[in-house]
Enzyme design. Structure first.
Site, PDB file in Angstrom:
ATOM      1  N   ARG A 209       0.833  -1.195   0.000  1.00  0.00           N
ATOM      2  CA  ARG A 209       0.000   0.000   0.000  1.00  0.00           C
ATOM      3  C   ARG A 209       0.870   1.247   0.000  1.00  0.00           C
ATOM      4  O   ARG A 209       2.065   1.200   0.292  1.00  0.00           O
ATOM      5  CB  ARG A 209      -0.929   0.024   1.216  1.00  0.00           C
ATOM      6  CG  ARG A 209      -0.231   0.273   2.536  1.00  0.00           C
ATOM      7  CD  ARG A 209      -1.219   0.372   3.678  1.00  0.00           C
ATOM      8  NE  ARG A 209      -0.574   0.765   4.926  1.00  0.00           N
ATOM      9  CZ  ARG A 209      -0.344   2.014   5.289  1.00  0.00           C
ATOM     10  NH1 ARG A 209      -0.688   3.014   4.491  1.00  0.00           N
ATOM     11  NH2 ARG A 209       0.256   2.292   6.428  1.00  0.00           N
ATOM     12  N   LEU A 210       0.240   2.356  -0.358  1.00  0.00           N
ATOM     13  CA  LEU A 210       0.852   3.673  -0.245  1.00  0.00           C
ATOM     14  C   LEU A 210       0.020   4.486   0.741  1.00  0.00           C
ATOM     15  O   LEU A 210      -1.195   4.313   0.828  1.00  0.00           O
ATOM     16  CB  LEU A 210       0.869   4.380  -1.609  1.00  0.00           C
ATOM     17  CG  LEU A 210       1.733   3.758  -2.712  1.00  0.00           C
ATOM     18  CD1 LEU A 210       1.538   4.521  -4.013  1.00  0.00           C
ATOM     19  CD2 LEU A 210       3.203   3.758  -2.322  1.00  0.00           C
ATOM     20  N   ASP A 211       0.653   5.370   1.485  1.00  0.00           N
ATOM     21  CA  ASP A 211      -0.081   6.230   2.410  1.00  0.00           C
ATOM     22  C   ASP A 211      -1.100   7.060   1.642  1.00  0.00           C
ATOM     23  O   ASP A 211      -0.938   7.344   0.448  1.00  0.00           O
ATOM     24  CB  ASP A 211       0.873   7.157   3.160  1.00  0.00           C
ATOM     25  CG  ASP A 211       1.725   6.396   4.166  1.00  0.00           C
ATOM     26  OD1 ASP A 211       1.332   5.274   4.543  1.00  0.00           O
ATOM     27  OD2 ASP A 211       2.784   6.912   4.559  1.00  0.00           O
ATOM     28  N   ARG A 212      -2.123   7.483   2.353  1.00  0.00           N
ATOM     29  CA  ARG A 212      -3.230   8.203   1.725  1.00  0.00           C
ATOM     30  C   ARG A 212      -2.763   9.424   0.937  1.00  0.00           C
ATOM     31  O   ARG A 212      -3.240   9.700  -0.161  1.00  0.00           O
ATOM     32  CB  ARG A 212      -4.251   8.618   2.793  1.00  0.00           C
ATOM     33  CG  ARG A 212      -5.495   9.290   2.234  1.00  0.00           C
ATOM     34  CD  ARG A 212      -6.491   9.582   3.338  1.00  0.00           C
ATOM     35  NE  ARG A 212      -5.987  10.575   4.270  1.00  0.00           N
ATOM     36  CZ  ARG A 212      -6.071  11.897   4.074  1.00  0.00           C
ATOM     37  NH1 ARG A 212      -6.627  12.373   2.960  1.00  0.00           N
ATOM     38  NH2 ARG A 212      -5.611  12.733   4.979  1.00  0.00           N
ATOM     39  N   THR A 214       0.097   9.942  -0.392  1.00  0.00           N
ATOM     40  CA  THR A 214       1.149   9.619  -1.361  1.00  0.00           C
ATOM     41  C   THR A 214       0.538   9.132  -2.665  1.00  0.00           C
ATOM     42  O   THR A 214      -0.329   8.267  -2.672  1.00  0.00           O
ATOM     43  CB  THR A 214       2.082   8.527  -0.801  1.00  0.00           C
ATOM     44  OG1 THR A 214       2.638   8.970   0.435  1.00  0.00           O
ATOM     45  CG2 THR A 214       3.204   8.228  -1.777  1.00  0.00           C
TER      46      THR A 214
END
Length: 240
Positions: A209-212, A214
């Site tokens: 996942r990627l941070d929100r 990002t």
């Protein structure tokens, strides 16, 4: 903030207060109200994965959920109309013999007693899908359900871009502000739901996942076997 000393400066401005196993802030009532508001919108009670997932899949999973709403694009943002959502939690051993009101006040201090009493009497909070009094004592096997009117924060209207889509994987360019999967205050405004709603990609499995906040490329698998294979490769820094 950095000019004022960053965390060094900020930590000089307050002290935590430890009381009744909860951490309260001495920065002022506004911060506690903010914490309460965020908690009300996200975590009461924490959903029981098995029960909620079984019911959700029975209703069609993302296919069924995507039929229930339409996104609203306004002022450069993607909005989700408010909707009712069920949170489930199963009785824990330490709760047995306690009244449902005492459990809610102790374990989920995001609402006050007046709210809990009225919600129990009105059926917005139920035990085993039945209306009970605030004095009802929980037994082994009982479950509490809380129906909340969920209001998700908006995210960027920028649509996700499909970079690669095969029988086994899907590579997506994620816009900033959009969380990868349902979490916290976000569900229908998550990337997984947007892909299901707008790209008809209903069965994607997250590999990473990627941070929100990002933006960037995300890998999704279309089977559990492929997802596990890709996770193992990512762990050793090799993906081919």
């Amino acid at each position: 903030w950095l000019k004022d000393g960053g965390w060094v400066g900020e930590c000089k401005k307050f002290e935590y207060v430890i009381r009744d196993t909860f951490v309260l802030s001495s920065l002022g009532p506004w911060l506690n109200l903010l914490h309460k508001a965020l908690a009300m919108a996200t975590k009461l009670p924490k959903g029981h994965p098995k029960k909620s997932m079984d019911e959700w899949l029975k209703d069609g999973g993302w296919v069924g959920e995507c039929k229930k709403f339409e996104y609203v694009i306004r002022d450069g943002l993607r909005w989700v109309p408010a909707y009712d959502f069920d949170f489930h939690v199963n009785a824990k051993q330490r709760w047995l013999g306690m009244t449902v009101l005492d459990i809610l006040l102790k374990e989920f201090p995001y609402y006050d007693e007046e709210y809990y009493r009225s919600s129990l009497l009105s059926g917005r909070i139920t035990v085993n899908d039945a209306v009970v009094s605030p004095d009802f004592k929980l037994r082994d096997g009982d479950s509490i359900t809380h129906v909340v009117n969920r209001k998700e924060p908006p995210v960027s209207e920028e649509p996700p871009q499909i970079i690669c889509d095969t029988d086994e994987i899907c590579v997506v360019s994620k816009p900033s502000t959009v969380p990868t999967h349902p979490c916290g205050r976000y569900r229908r405004n998550s990337l997984l739901c947007i892909l299901a709603k707008e790209k008809k990609l209903y069965d994607l499995l997250t590999v990473h996942r990627l941070d929100r906040l990002t933006s960037g490329l995300l890998l999704f698998a279309k089977s559990k076997t492929k997802a596990e294979e890709m996770r193992q490769k990512l762990e050793v820094g090799f993906l081919c």
